[in-house]
Structures are given as structure tokens and as C-alpha cells.
Design an enzyme around this catalytic site. Structure first.
Site, PDB file in Angstrom:
ATOM      1  CE  LYS A 133      -3.959   2.093   0.108  1.00 18.58           C
ATOM      2  NZ  LYS A 133      -3.456   3.072  -1.238  1.00 18.58           N
ATOM      3  CD  GLN A 190       3.340   4.788   2.105  1.00 16.10           C
ATOM      4  OE1 GLN A 190       3.883   5.355   1.468  1.00 16.10           O
ATOM      5  NE2 GLN A 190       2.040   5.013   2.900  1.00 16.10           N
ATOM      6  CE  LYS A 220       4.045   7.419   5.462  1.00 17.17           C
ATOM      7  NZ  LYS A 220       3.836   8.374   4.260  1.00 17.17           N
ATOM      8  CE  LYS A 257       5.005   7.303  -2.429  1.00 16.49           C
ATOM      9  NZ  LYS A 257       4.126   7.859  -0.975  1.00 16.49           N
ATOM     10  CG  ASP A 287       3.396  10.966  -2.845  1.00 19.96           C
ATOM     11  OD1 ASP A 287       3.229  10.755  -1.780  1.00 19.96           O
ATOM     12  OD2 ASP A 287       4.375  11.607  -3.438  1.00 19.96           O
ATOM     13  CG  ASN A 320      -4.187  16.104  -0.907  1.00 23.23           C
ATOM     14  OD1 ASN A 320      -3.826  15.181   0.173  1.00 23.23           O
ATOM     15  ND2 ASN A 320      -5.500  16.160  -1.139  1.00 23.23           N
TER      16      ASN A 320
HETATM   17  P1  NDP Z   1       0.831  17.687  -4.410  1.00 26.96           P
HETATM   18  O1  NDP Z   1       1.388  17.485  -5.743  1.00 26.96           O
HETATM   19  O2  NDP Z   1      -0.532  17.878  -4.167  1.00 26.96           O
HETATM   20  O3  NDP Z   1       1.766  19.078  -3.833  1.00 26.96           O
HETATM   21  C1  NDP Z   1       2.967  19.194  -3.738  1.00 26.96           C
HETATM   22  C2  NDP Z   1       3.427  20.335  -3.365  1.00 26.96           C
HETATM   23  O4  NDP Z   1       4.746  20.418  -3.011  1.00 26.96           O
HETATM   24  C3  NDP Z   1       3.202  21.384  -4.416  1.00 26.96           C
HETATM   25  O5  NDP Z   1       2.907  22.436  -3.722  1.00 26.96           O
HETATM   26  C4  NDP Z   1       4.486  21.331  -5.059  1.00 26.96           C
HETATM   27  O6  NDP Z   1       5.010  22.625  -5.846  1.00 26.96           O
HETATM   28  C5  NDP Z   1       5.505  21.439  -3.789  1.00 26.96           C
HETATM   29  N1  NDP Z   1       6.733  20.654  -4.212  1.00 26.96           N
HETATM   30  C6  NDP Z   1       6.739  19.354  -4.753  1.00 26.96           C
HETATM   31  N2  NDP Z   1       7.978  19.094  -5.198  1.00 26.96           N
HETATM   32  C7  NDP Z   1       8.531  20.147  -4.872  1.00 26.96           C
HETATM   33  C8  NDP Z   1      10.159  20.464  -5.156  1.00 26.96           C
HETATM   34  N3  NDP Z   1      10.922  19.627  -5.560  1.00 26.96           N
HETATM   35  N4  NDP Z   1      10.533  21.593  -4.486  1.00 26.96           N
HETATM   36  C9  NDP Z   1       9.555  22.437  -4.356  1.00 26.96           C
HETATM   37  N5  NDP Z   1       8.350  22.275  -3.826  1.00 26.96           N
HETATM   38  C10 NDP Z   1       7.802  21.200  -4.464  1.00 26.96           C
HETATM   39  O7  NDP Z   1       1.507  16.817  -3.535  1.00 26.96           O
HETATM   40  P2  NDP Z   1       1.005  16.474  -1.924  1.00 26.96           P
HETATM   41  O8  NDP Z   1       0.453  17.466  -1.324  1.00 26.96           O
HETATM   42  O9  NDP Z   1       0.036  14.994  -1.955  1.00 26.96           O
HETATM   43  O10 NDP Z   1       2.235  15.776  -1.331  1.00 26.96           O
HETATM   44  C11 NDP Z   1       3.172  16.629  -0.529  1.00 26.96           C
HETATM   45  C12 NDP Z   1       4.216  15.921   0.387  1.00 26.96           C
HETATM   46  O11 NDP Z   1       3.058  15.154   1.171  1.00 26.96           O
HETATM   47  C13 NDP Z   1       4.985  14.867  -0.208  1.00 26.96           C
HETATM   48  O12 NDP Z   1       6.018  14.690   0.489  1.00 26.96           O
HETATM   49  C14 NDP Z   1       4.263  13.446  -0.281  1.00 26.96           C
HETATM   50  O13 NDP Z   1       5.033  12.223  -0.424  1.00 26.96           O
HETATM   51  C15 NDP Z   1       3.590  13.562   1.287  1.00 26.96           C
HETATM   52  N6  NDP Z   1       2.303  12.837   1.478  1.00 26.96           N
HETATM   53  C16 NDP Z   1       1.190  13.082   0.741  1.00 26.96           C
HETATM   54  C17 NDP Z   1       0.257  12.090   0.979  1.00 26.96           C
HETATM   55  C18 NDP Z   1      -0.962  12.315   0.310  1.00 26.96           C
HETATM   56  O14 NDP Z   1      -2.063  11.701   0.889  1.00 26.96           O
HETATM   57  N7  NDP Z   1      -1.160  12.852  -0.655  1.00 26.96           N
HETATM   58  C19 NDP Z   1       0.321  11.181   2.020  1.00 26.96           C
HETATM   59  C20 NDP Z   1       1.366  11.261   3.221  1.00 26.96           C
HETATM   60  C21 NDP Z   1       2.442  12.189   2.749  1.00 26.96           C
HETATM   61  P3  NDP Z   1       4.934  22.649  -7.135  1.00 26.96           P
HETATM   62  O15 NDP Z   1       3.560  22.511  -7.570  1.00 26.96           O
HETATM   63  O16 NDP Z   1       5.487  24.058  -7.771  1.00 26.96           O
HETATM   64  O17 NDP Z   1       5.871  21.518  -7.789  1.00 26.96           O
HETATM   65  O1  2IT Z   2       2.979   8.924   1.509  1.00 23.76           O
HETATM   66  C1  2IT Z   2       1.742   8.552   1.659  1.00 23.76           C
HETATM   67  O2  2IT Z   2       1.432   7.777   2.694  1.00 23.76           O
HETATM   68  C2  2IT Z   2       0.689   8.512   0.653  1.00 23.76           C
HETATM   69  N1  2IT Z   2       1.192   9.168  -0.554  1.00 23.76           N
HETATM   70  C3  2IT Z   2      -0.305   7.874   0.695  1.00 23.76           C
HETATM   71  C4  2IT Z   2      -0.496   6.611   0.258  1.00 23.76           C
HETATM   72  C5  2IT Z   2      -1.775   5.897   0.359  1.00 23.76           C
HETATM   73  O3  2IT Z   2      -1.713   4.624  -0.175  1.00 23.76           O
HETATM   74  O4  2IT Z   2      -2.981   6.570   0.609  1.00 23.76           O
END
Ligand code: NDP
Ligand code: 2IT
Length: 450
Positions: free
Chosen positions: A89, A110, A113, A125, A165, A239
Site C-alpha cells: 500500500k 511506507q 508508517k 510506492k 502522492d 493536497n
Molecule cells: P501535491 O502534488 O498535491 O503538492 C505538492 C506541493 O509541494 C506543491 O505545492 C509543489 O509545488 C510542492 N513541491 C513538490 N516538489 C517540490 C520540489 N521539488 N520543490 C519545491 N516544491 C515542491 O502533493 P501532496 O500534497 O500530495 O504531497 C506533499 C508531500 O506529502 C509529499 O512529500 C508526499 O509524499 C507527502 N504525503 C502525501 C500524502 C497524500 O495523501 N497525498 C500522504 C502522506 C504524505 P509545485 O507544484 O510548484 O511543484
Molecule cells: O506517502 C503516503 O503515505 C501517501 N502518499 C499515501 C499513500 C496511500 O496509499 O494512501
């Protein structure tokens, strides 16, 4: 400890050029010292050697045709890391920086976690070095379809269940699910983070951000404090960042920043959540447009960031929520946060703080919630989505949110009680790593040499 050094040297030979993966492994192994020293069984069963090697790694070509009729080729990945506790997952990341090392660090994190959630899910992943920025809807759809043309044969509701992600949200999940269904004929819960129209769970979209704030709330509560009135720094504008900001407001805190790769918005009186959602969820544009709607806010372009870090962490505040990406918070950033009086850091992103930054937080004894604990609400709610799909039920928003709160509370308690058991009550890195490890390792031993 020589086994840490030996493991990293071996990985550098067998899996070269995977810096982020070595970083994640080193952090976990460092925490495990007290438990490995006193438990011969983990050595006898070669648990570390097995755990750092994915059960299976799938890498594949993703060819697609752009709007100009040119053939483009990307590289796709799915790393099925560990299935001791349940089906693989974990999310899929579409970002140009994606490579095997990034996906392996994410997959490795993961495992622990998912174990911490207390739910029956293994670790995996995937993703691709595809850049969704500037792509048309048709291009996104064709890319997702091509990605699934290969991946469909490796995933399934009881084998491997991807989600979103960075760069992958409900739109991409929709295109991937559609293609999976076309190829297999199965309408099943093979993805999470689906649209609410066809099998998604309420709260999944919000869950990572909400969970990360609940985690901060529990860390503060343990010290007799609350979120009310706290000035908060949030990085990212995707997100996780958006729903971190939403929950901070709901609990009375004041989030004053957000950021994307173009720069940081600093809005002294509080980020306007409606504007942020409009820019990022609807129009999908750069954050510099924020100041057009709010001229009193300040935009700091990424080009003006300090050479040793990120401008967002140099703004004085009490709490910090890194919600963008790995290694976005340097040692110098951590020192600036501590010097400015930060009392807590809760990580929405995966491994956002460098190893040196983590040391700064631990030495300062502030409340520090590492990503694998603080952002586990996303994957936990994914498992709640799987449970609803499998039982053909649909739970209310309140029901799922309540379960999320209980899960985050239990993760906090498990990490802090384990940290206390090993004599470092404030060290949630130690607590989270040992608590997650023990569960996976003991399950692996019971399942034999596989
Ligand atoms: P999104 O794609 O929705 O948003 C990512 C954000 O981070 C954007 O604002 C993006 O800016 C910025 N970003 C990404 N890469 C870079 C970079 N190299 N340099 C600067 N800014 C960056 O992703 P999420 O919000 O889903 O994910 C954000 C973090 O949370 C990640 O580390 C992800 O692994 C983690 N995460 C996500 C989960 C989920 O359910 N979605 C669960 C657990 C963890 P820009 O658009 O300009 O690139
Ligand atoms: O980093 C993470 O935990 C996620 N991007 C969510 C993974 C998931 O299966 O919901």
C-alpha cells in the site's frame, strides 16, 4: 555501529546512486540500535538484510503521444517493498525528479508508517518521472492510461493498492482506474483516493493534512498546550498543505505561509484558504498569483531564498508543518526555527527534514513529529476506503474523521510510549521507528524465510 555502516556500504554497491534511500535507511537503523543490541532474533533471521531489499521492483517504459503528435517516453516504477502486514500500500508520485532512489526511500518509509497505523497494510510506492505541469487534460489521460497498460498486471485489491502522492490526485486516479477496469473487467478497490462519485471515501482527500494537525494537537496536549492562537508555518500548496491549513483554522491556529516551487507566500494575518484552493485546486496556477488577490501579502520568489535553506522557515512562528517534499528543511532552517522560538514541528511531507535538521529538533527537545508518524493519516484513511469498498459500505464524514482522530492518537501514544520505554521520552523518531519495526519484524519472523 558497524552494522549501520556495513548496511549502507552494501546498499551503495548493490543499489548505487540512491542517496535518499540510504538517508531513510540510516535514520531507521540508527533508531533501532537499542532493540537490535538486545534481541538476537532479528540478527538470526536476517531481518535488516531482508527489510532493506524490496520484495519486488517493477520498472517499465511509459510511452505516450503528446498534443503535438510527438511520442514521449517516461520511466515508470512500482516498488513492492514489504507485504508482511498486508497488501502493498502506498502512493504514486508523478514528478520529474522521480528515480529508483526516491521511490525506494518512499517505499521504505511506507513500511513503518503503515505498520504504525495499526491497520493490515504492507509497504509500497510507485510513480514516474513524468512532469504534469503544463500538460493538457488529454495528455494526462494518455499518460495515465499508458502507465496502467503495464502496471495493471501487478496490482489488485488484495495484492497491491496504489493511491496518490505528489502530482497524483483524484483526476489521475480516475484515469488510471478507468484503464485498469477496461483491461481487467474488474470494478474493485484497487486504488484509493478515488472520486466520491464511484467508491472514494469521505475524508480521504483531507486526511493527510487533517491527520498531521491532529498529530500536532496530541503532541501539544501532552505538554498541556493547545493549537489555539498559534502562528504556523506551512510549506507546499498541494493536497497535504491545503488541508493542513484548513484544519489549523478549524482548531483556532493561524497559518501564515504556504509555498510551491516558485516561492513562498507570507500572509501575516493568515493565508486565505479560498484563494489558495481556487489557485491550486481549480486553476492550477503558480502561487505568485496569490498576491494579486491579497496585495498585503508578501511573495518571496524561490530565487531569493537563502543559499543554505528555504525562506519559509526563516519567518518567526510557533509551529511548523513541512508539507511539500523531501529535504526541504535544512540544518540552517532548523536552527532558525528553534532560534525563533518554534515549539513544534509536524511533518506532512515524507522526510522533509534533513538528517542534520532532525538532530537540531531532537537536541532542542521541541515537539517533533516525524513524517512516518505525523502524515500516516492519509494512508490510514486509504485503508478505511479499502474496508468500505470490500464491505460495500459507505461511512459518513463524521464517522471516518472520528476513526482518523483515534488512529492519529494511537500513533502518537505508540510512538511516545515506545520512546519512553527506550529512555528518550521526547524522541518520537526513535519511538516511531522502533514501534513500526517491531511489528513488521515479528510478523516476518512468524511468516518464515520468504
Ligand atoms: P501535491 O502534488 O498535491 O503538492 C505538492 C506541493 O509541494 C506543491 O505545492 C509543489 O509545488 C510542492 N513541491 C513538490 N516538489 C517540490 C520540489 N521539488 N520543490 C519545491 N516544491 C515542491 O502533493 P501532496 O500534497 O500530495 O504531497 C506533499 C508531500 O506529502 C509529499 O512529500 C508526499 O509524499 C507527502 N504525503 C502525501 C500524502 C497524500 O495523501 N497525498 C500522504 C502522506 C504524505 P509545485 O507544484 O510548484 O511543484
Ligand atoms: O506517502 C503516503 O503515505 C501517501 N502518499 C499515501 C499513500 C496511500 O496509499 O494512501
Amino acid at each position: 555501529m558497524t552494522y549501520i555502516h556495513d548496511t549502507i556500504v552494501r546498499l551503495q554497491k548493490t543499489s548505487p546512486a540512491q542517496a535518499e534511500f540510504y538517508q531513510a535507511v540510516e535514520e531507521v537503523l540508527d533508531s533501532l540500535q537499542p532493540i537490535l543490541e538486545t534481541n538476537e532474533k532479528y540478527q538470526k533471521h536476517a531481518i535488516i538484510e531482508r527489510m532493506v531489499e524490496p520484495e519486488r521492483q517493477i520498472m517499465f517504459r511509459v510511452p505516450w503521444v503528446d498534443d503535438q503528435g510527438n511520442v514521449q517516453v517516461n520511466k515508470g516504477y512500482r516498488i513492492e517493498f514489504n507485504s508482511a502486514l498486508g497488501p502493498y500500500k502506498g502512493g504514486l508520485r508523478f514528478h520529474p525528479s522521480v528515480n529508483a532512489g526516491i521511490i525506494k526511500f518512499l517505499g521504505f518509509e511506507q513500511i513503518f508508517k503503515n505498520a504504525l497505523t495499526g491497520l493490515p497494510i504492507g509497504g509500497g510506492k510507485g510513480g514516474a518521472n513524468f512532469d504534469p505541469k503544463g500538460k493538457s487534460d488529454g495528455e494526462i489521460m494518455r499518460f495515465c492510461q499508458s502507465f496502467i497498460n503495464e502496471l495493471y498486471r501487478h496490482i489488485g485489491p488484495t495484492t497491491d493498492v496504489p493511491a496518490g502522492d505528489i502530482g497524483v490526485g483524484a483526476r489521475e486516479i480516475g484515469y488510471m482506474f478507468g484503464q485498469y477496469k477496461r483491461l481487467t473487467g474488474n470494478y474493485d478497490g484497487v486504488f484509493t483516493g478515488k472520486s466520491l462519485l464511484w467508491g472514494g471515501s469521505l475524508v480521504r482527500k483531507e486526511a493527510t493534512g487533517y491527520g498531521c494537525v491532529y498529530f500536532a494537537q496530541y503532541m501539544l496536549e501532552a505538554k498541556g498546550d493547545t493549537l489555539a492562537g498559534k502562528r504556523c508555518l506551512v510549506s507546499g500548496a498541494g493536497n497535504v498543505a491545503i488541508y493542513t491549513i484548513e484544519k489549523l483554522y478549524q482548531l483556532g491556529a493561524v497559518p501564515v505561509t504556504c509555498s510551491d516551487s516558485s516561492g513562498t507566500v507570507y500572509h501575516e494575518t493568515g493565508i486565505n484558504l479560498d484563494t489558495l484552493k481556487e489557485l491550486k485546486e481549480v486553476r492550477k496556477v503558480r502561487l505568485n498569483e496569490y498576491v494579486a488577490a491579497h496585495p498585503e501579502a508578501k511573495f518571496i520568489p524561490a530565487a531569493d531564498y537563502p543559499a543554505d535553506g528555504n525562506a519559509v522557515w526563516r519567518i518567526p512562528a510557533q509551529l511548523a508543518f513541512p508539507c511539500a517534499t523531501q529535504n526541504e528543511l535544512s540544518e540552517a532552517d532548523a536552527k532558525a526555527l528553534v532560534a525563533n522560538g518554534v515549539i513544534g514541528v509536524s511533518e506532512g511531507a515524507n522526510m522533509p527534514s534533513t538528517q542534520d535538521a532532525v538532530e537540531v529538533f531532537l537536541d532542542a527537545k521541541i515537539s517533533y513529529g516525524p513524517g512516518k508518524a505525523a502524515n500516516a493519516g492519509g494512508v490510514a484513511t486509504s485503508q478505511l476506503e479499502m474496508a468500505q469498498n470490500a464491505s460495500m459500505q459507505r461511512w459518513s464524514f463524521e464517522e471516518v474523521d472520528e476513526k482518523l482522530k483515534v488512529i492519529m492518537k494511537n500513533i502518537f501514544l505508540n510512538a511516545s510510549e515506545t520512546a519512553a520505554e527506550f529512555g528518550e521520552p521526547h524522541n518520537l523518531v526513535l519511538g516511531a521507528n522502533i514501534a513500526g519495526f517491531r511489528k513488521v519484524a515479528d510478523a516476518m519472523i512468524e511468516q518464515g524465510v520468504v
